[in-house]
Design an enzyme around this catalytic site. Sequence first.
Site, PDB file in Angstrom:
ATOM      1  N   HIS A 105     -81.885 -29.491 -26.273  1.00  0.00           N
ATOM      2  CA  HIS A 105     -82.307 -30.709 -25.568  1.00  0.00           C
ATOM      3  C   HIS A 105     -81.607 -30.757 -24.188  1.00  0.00           C
ATOM      4  O   HIS A 105     -80.669 -30.641 -23.896  1.00  0.00           O
ATOM      5  CB  HIS A 105     -82.068 -32.043 -26.229  1.00  0.00           C
ATOM      6  CG  HIS A 105     -82.801 -33.066 -25.426  1.00  0.00           C
ATOM      7  ND1 HIS A 105     -84.233 -33.468 -25.351  1.00  0.00           N
ATOM      8  CD2 HIS A 105     -82.138 -34.324 -24.705  1.00  0.00           C
ATOM      9  CE1 HIS A 105     -84.485 -34.235 -24.535  1.00  0.00           C
ATOM     10  NE2 HIS A 105     -83.297 -35.000 -24.175  1.00  0.00           N
ATOM     11  N   SER A 106     -82.353 -30.675 -22.999  1.00  0.00           N
ATOM     12  CA  SER A 106     -82.367 -31.004 -21.652  1.00  0.00           C
ATOM     13  C   SER A 106     -81.307 -29.893 -21.516  1.00  0.00           C
ATOM     14  O   SER A 106     -81.604 -28.666 -21.189  1.00  0.00           O
ATOM     15  CB  SER A 106     -81.338 -32.228 -21.590  1.00  0.00           C
ATOM     16  OG  SER A 106     -81.198 -32.566 -20.110  1.00  0.00           O
ATOM     17  N   LEU A 107     -79.905 -30.044 -20.900  1.00  0.00           N
ATOM     18  CA  LEU A 107     -79.168 -28.813 -20.672  1.00  0.00           C
ATOM     19  C   LEU A 107     -78.887 -28.000 -21.734  1.00  0.00           C
ATOM     20  O   LEU A 107     -79.023 -26.634 -21.611  1.00  0.00           O
ATOM     21  CB  LEU A 107     -77.469 -29.319 -20.345  1.00  0.00           C
ATOM     22  CG  LEU A 107     -76.828 -28.355 -20.210  1.00  0.00           C
ATOM     23  CD1 LEU A 107     -76.976 -27.253 -19.020  1.00  0.00           C
ATOM     24  CD2 LEU A 107     -75.295 -28.879 -20.006  1.00  0.00           C
TER      25      LEU A 107
END
Length: 262
Positions: A105-107
């Site tokens: 998720h995300s990074l």
Amino acid sequence: MTVNDLTSSDVMAKWLPFRGQTGADPSALALYCLPHAGGAASAFRVWQRKLPGVAVLPVQPPGRDNRLREAPYEHMEPLVADLADVVLADLALGPEGRRYAIYGHSLGALVGFELLREIRRRGGPEAAHLFVSGSVAPHLSLEAGPFVRDMTRPEVVDMLRKLGGTPEWLLADPGVLDMILPAVQADFTVKETYEYQEEPPLDVPITAMPAAQDPRVDRSLVDGWEEHTSRRFALHPFAGGHFAVFEQAALTHKYITEALRR
């Protein structure tokens, strides 16, 4: 790190703190879950025992929770190299040919992508699937606006408040901020210094789960993930903000389960 280093010490327990709590058969597919910037393995702990036939293995980077006293990474390459050691060592502890997948998720999406490329460079086993959320495609990941690593403390807090996902009581507690902000800014440094390098697409199916009201992710740049797989690509949009996949966990689990059953 070597496989022996990992299996004969507490290093594995640091990286995979909930490894013994999956509730799954030892031969079940291993789903390694990589958190967002400043996030911890605990973000995925509630996913354990929710995915039939899947051992959910939340990954704990240094600089948070049980690894608070360890320096967080500030660059992608050493982080991915150490993660590849961990994943390959963990797979070696299971039955031969054990299947695995990555969720980021995300990074964590960018880290997961680079992790699979590093495992490929080492001649390791291909993953069954890569799941990504909260992130544009890797080759489109240049950050716009001021770098988080250069922000003042009030600016970082304001950014986290707008992004959502961090309880207000944490943002209002100076002592807690002293503990969590170093990892947040280090993780954003990993993302802000990331430089995509051209390589062949992964021979791994990719599922992307963007959120319509995500303030940090331009929805039009998520489709680019399709360029990074020679296999199947699926796109499942969510209503909501940056952390919609956690707020609508049942729907996220449905998409993961369906993809892995294929």
